[in-house]
Design a protein around this motif. Sequence first.
Motif, mmCIF file in Angstrom:
data_model
loop_
_atom_site.group_PDB
_atom_site.id
_atom_site.type_symbol
_atom_site.label_atom_id
_atom_site.label_comp_id
_atom_site.label_asym_id
_atom_site.label_seq_id
_atom_site.Cartn_x
_atom_site.Cartn_y
_atom_site.Cartn_z
ATOM 1 N N ILE A 102 -51.959 -12.899 -47.512
ATOM 2 C CA ILE A 102 -50.550 -12.487 -47.583
ATOM 3 C C ILE A 102 -50.409 -11.680 -48.869
ATOM 4 C CG2 ILE A 102 -48.151 -13.297 -47.647
ATOM 5 C CD1 ILE A 102 -49.365 -14.456 -45.217
ATOM 6 N N PRO A 103 -49.748 -10.527 -48.798
ATOM 7 C CA PRO A 103 -49.614 -9.705 -50.009
ATOM 8 C C PRO A 103 -48.931 -10.464 -51.149
ATOM 9 C CG PRO A 103 -48.793 -8.521 -48.074
ATOM 10 C CD PRO A 103 -49.102 -9.914 -47.632
ATOM 11 N N PRO A 145 -51.057 -18.981 -47.312
ATOM 12 C CA PRO A 145 -51.017 -18.472 -45.936
ATOM 13 C C PRO A 145 -50.822 -19.569 -44.890
ATOM 14 C CG PRO A 145 -53.257 -18.427 -46.781
ATOM 15 C CD PRO A 145 -52.382 -18.842 -47.921
ATOM 16 N N ASP A 146 -51.049 -20.825 -45.268
ATOM 17 C CA ASP A 146 -50.864 -21.910 -44.307
ATOM 18 C C ASP A 146 -49.402 -22.277 -44.120
ATOM 19 O OD1 ASP A 146 -53.515 -22.233 -43.770
ATOM 20 O OD2 ASP A 146 -53.834 -23.635 -45.410
ATOM 21 N N THR A 147 -48.652 -22.203 -45.199
ATOM 22 C CA THR A 147 -47.277 -22.718 -45.154
ATOM 23 C C THR A 147 -46.243 -21.654 -45.500
ATOM 24 O OG1 THR A 147 -47.452 -23.324 -47.470
ATOM 25 C CG2 THR A 147 -48.041 -25.020 -45.868
ATOM 26 N N MET A 148 -46.714 -20.490 -45.989
ATOM 27 C CA MET A 148 -45.839 -19.441 -46.512
ATOM 28 C C MET A 148 -45.067 -19.925 -47.751
ATOM 29 S SD MET A 148 -46.160 -16.461 -45.238
ATOM 30 C CE MET A 148 -44.782 -15.352 -44.995
ATOM 31 N N LEU A 187 -36.753 -17.137 -47.688
ATOM 32 C CA LEU A 187 -38.055 -17.812 -47.808
ATOM 33 C C LEU A 187 -38.102 -18.928 -46.778
ATOM 34 C CD1 LEU A 187 -39.009 -18.645 -51.484
ATOM 35 C CD2 LEU A 187 -40.233 -17.224 -49.855
ATOM 36 N N PRO A 188 -39.257 -19.218 -46.240
ATOM 37 C CA PRO A 188 -39.325 -20.329 -45.310
ATOM 38 C C PRO A 188 -38.955 -21.613 -46.041
ATOM 39 C CG PRO A 188 -41.364 -19.080 -45.340
ATOM 40 C CD PRO A 188 -40.528 -18.576 -46.457
ATOM 41 N N ILE A 192 -45.003 -27.330 -40.704
ATOM 42 C CA ILE A 192 -45.422 -25.995 -40.295
ATOM 43 C C ILE A 192 -46.768 -25.665 -40.917
ATOM 44 C CG2 ILE A 192 -44.832 -23.544 -40.305
ATOM 45 C CD1 ILE A 192 -41.910 -24.526 -40.765
ATOM 46 N N THR A 223 -49.975 -23.246 -39.777
ATOM 47 C CA THR A 223 -50.120 -22.225 -38.750
ATOM 48 C C THR A 223 -51.567 -21.854 -38.522
ATOM 49 O OG1 THR A 223 -50.164 -20.441 -40.264
ATOM 50 C CG2 THR A 223 -48.008 -21.229 -39.600
ATOM 51 N N VAL A 236 -52.590 -18.847 -39.198
ATOM 52 C CA VAL A 236 -52.919 -17.660 -39.995
ATOM 53 C C VAL A 236 -54.351 -17.814 -40.500
ATOM 54 C CG1 VAL A 236 -52.403 -16.376 -42.083
ATOM 55 C CG2 VAL A 236 -50.562 -17.200 -40.657
ATOM 56 N N LEU A 255 -57.391 -6.670 -41.363
ATOM 57 C CA LEU A 255 -56.374 -5.849 -40.716
ATOM 58 C C LEU A 255 -55.363 -5.352 -41.744
ATOM 59 C CD1 LEU A 255 -54.699 -4.799 -38.278
ATOM 60 C CD2 LEU A 255 -53.623 -7.049 -38.204
ATOM 61 N N ARG A 256 -54.850 -6.284 -42.544
ATOM 62 C CA ARG A 256 -53.834 -5.932 -43.524
ATOM 63 C C ARG A 256 -54.389 -4.951 -44.560
ATOM 64 N NH1 ARG A 256 -52.157 -6.874 -48.128
ATOM 65 N NH2 ARG A 256 -53.673 -8.416 -48.796
ATOM 66 N N LEU A 266 -54.714 -1.490 -43.146
ATOM 67 C CA LEU A 266 -53.404 -0.838 -43.075
ATOM 68 C C LEU A 266 -53.011 -0.305 -44.455
ATOM 69 C CD1 LEU A 266 -51.481 -3.355 -40.795
ATOM 70 C CD2 LEU A 266 -52.016 -0.985 -40.239
ATOM 71 N N THR A 302 -46.283 -2.961 -41.716
ATOM 72 C CA THR A 302 -47.379 -2.377 -40.927
ATOM 73 C C THR A 302 -47.856 -1.028 -41.449
ATOM 74 O OG1 THR A 302 -45.704 -1.627 -39.397
ATOM 75 C CG2 THR A 302 -47.005 -3.527 -38.717
ATOM 76 N N HIS A 346 -46.959 0.120 -44.737
ATOM 77 C CA HIS A 346 -46.883 0.106 -46.201
ATOM 78 C C HIS A 346 -46.050 1.255 -46.746
ATOM 79 C CE1 HIS A 346 -49.227 -3.332 -47.450
ATOM 80 N NE2 HIS A 346 -50.096 -3.049 -46.499
ATOM 81 N N GLY A 400 -50.426 -9.677 -38.577
ATOM 82 C CA GLY A 400 -51.104 -10.946 -38.333
ATOM 83 C C GLY A 400 -50.375 -12.178 -38.840
ATOM 84 N N PRO A 430 -47.904 -14.852 -37.864
ATOM 85 C CA PRO A 430 -47.261 -15.257 -36.616
ATOM 86 C C PRO A 430 -45.774 -15.549 -36.795
ATOM 87 C CG PRO A 430 -48.674 -17.006 -37.447
ATOM 88 C CD PRO A 430 -48.892 -15.822 -38.336
ATOM 89 N N LEU A 443 -44.320 -18.682 -38.256
ATOM 90 C CA LEU A 443 -44.262 -18.816 -39.705
ATOM 91 C C LEU A 443 -43.121 -17.999 -40.291
ATOM 92 C CD1 LEU A 443 -45.845 -20.278 -41.799
ATOM 93 C CD2 LEU A 443 -47.370 -18.341 -41.982
ATOM 94 N N CYS A 463 -39.301 -19.006 -39.549
ATOM 95 C CA CYS A 463 -38.721 -20.238 -40.073
ATOM 96 C C CYS A 463 -38.002 -19.971 -41.402
ATOM 97 C CB CYS A 463 -39.795 -21.313 -40.254
ATOM 98 S SG CYS A 463 -40.998 -20.873 -41.489
ATOM 99 N N ALA A 464 -38.033 -18.712 -41.862
ATOM 100 C CA ALA A 464 -37.318 -18.371 -43.081
ATOM 101 C C ALA A 464 -35.817 -18.587 -42.850
ATOM 102 C CB ALA A 464 -37.582 -16.919 -43.442
ATOM 103 N N GLU A 465 -35.172 -19.201 -43.845
ATOM 104 C CA GLU A 465 -33.732 -19.437 -43.697
ATOM 105 C C GLU A 465 -32.985 -18.204 -44.167
ATOM 106 O OE1 GLU A 465 -32.147 -23.088 -44.989
ATOM 107 O OE2 GLU A 465 -33.923 -24.212 -44.382
#
Lengths: 462, 97
Positions: free
Chosen positions: A15-16, A71-74, A135-136, A142, A144, A146, A243-244, A247, B19, B21, B59, B61, B64, B67-69
Amino acid sequence: MIPLESLTSCFQGLIPSWLYTCSRDGVPNVAILSHVDYVDSRHVALSFQFFNKSKRNIAENPRAKVRVYDPDTMRAYALRLRFVRTETDGGTFESMRLRIEAIASYTGLKGIFKLLGADIYEVLSVEAIEYEPGLPAASPGIRTQVAETRLPFTLKALQEISDRIHQAPTLDCLLDAILETLENIFGFRHSMLLLATENADRLEMIASRGYPEGGVGSEVRIGEGIIGLVAEARKPIRIAGILRQLLYAAAVAKSAQEQGLKATHRSIPLPGLANPESQLGVPLLVRDELIGVLCIETDKSYRFHEEDRAYIEVLGGYLAIAIQNALLKERTEEPEEYSTVKAKPVAPSIKAERQPKIKVEFYKSDECILVDGEYLVRSLPAKILWKLLHEHRDGGAVEFTNRRLRLDKTLNLPDFKDNLESRLILLRRRLEERCPEIHIAQSGRGRFRLELGSKVELVEQP
Amino acid sequence: MVRNLRVHPEFAVLLERPTTHRGCQVKGRFISTRPAKPSERAVVERQAESFCADLEGIGIPRALSSCAEIWPCAAIQMRATELFEQTPGPGAGEPLR
């Protein structure tokens, strides 16, 4: 302070990360970073690729803040930083550089998309960011896909690999056993082995697993892509979130083009999977000699942890020794009686008579063989095949020994470390994939038979 | 964030499409803040939805990202004074006109 070690998932580049700096006059700046690397329990390294506002701000005001994501939980973490120095060599710089260059060569950006330095920052504090809009919400439920959970690089696993590999009776079996074991023990379903050849500027694939097209005989130039860079630097390279990163590199390419800069180097294809999520390249070294490179790809983000590095290097060294031992063993066990193995004329089989004729062309200047106009193989394996087919046509030879080939002056094998065994394996596998009408079958230690499933026309081209 | 803005009203906002940037940075001064009105909720949700869709492209999902509020949220009024190119590459940091 939350220990940095507990945030290793955040330093995988999945994740950036966000970098916040401020000028001397108090004008803030925010930027997205391609890499934040863990250095030690008090330091991180940020990639420095372009002279930009963040860089200028840091020169005026060395304090910064970086936000990284698990990356697992954001879940986000804010690290307060103080700039220490820019490194342009050493371990941290090298591992960042190799990753960035591998991405650059996939996108034709070698030389433009490169690491100018690894900026080392002292971490003053680490804080988990509590709820804020956008933010999550922290939710342990959660987790994921990822990233996959980590796989067990353990001493026990290395021991198991060692046990299974010891049982491989020949070099041929060993190569497949290595890749099979990597799948069975670590779950790596897509892997390939490339060996150094008589051409110092490239490696050739000799075994692969998990790719329908096989690809034996594919060449990789030293310095290109993850495999070529591993061979050049003789250091493992791991890339996650490909991938990221591609890009990101593509955005740079577009912007460079708009600036009138042209990517001068051609882009090269990724090794095997169409869309790998992560890649790991491991140099196979015996003392300082490069035997080859092991490349592993995954379609999910595999998370290589800092502590895996040592295991990976041990594994590479171990596989290199196993391959070299198998080569030496086969050579010493070759039959002595090379002069007694004579060409035995045989009548062409009825099966061969019925088959349509195939045309085998040898291009002398390129030392390359085409079958019915399709590229088959080149350099030493091509010269060997050409010799076998000639002896078969002219004297009806079907049985050959490695020793006889080794002593054949026309093949021009180097006196020492000729790699003949691995070149024969490559030739045999390449024929199985591309030209099953010509078959090379092992008929004992150091000897093999040439079997033709159709008539062969030999044409020599300049 | 709002507390910081009240103490130091200079701000920088980075807007970027994950996607591609493609991005730009807006700089300026904070003016005021208020809670977002119910009538603004649809706009916020539409923006969040298209952002999540783009994140899927890199990538991350939806399970994830979604779920942001995003509600309730605050509306912040600010005066933009400068605009900069921020697509990564040699041109990043140049003023946009």
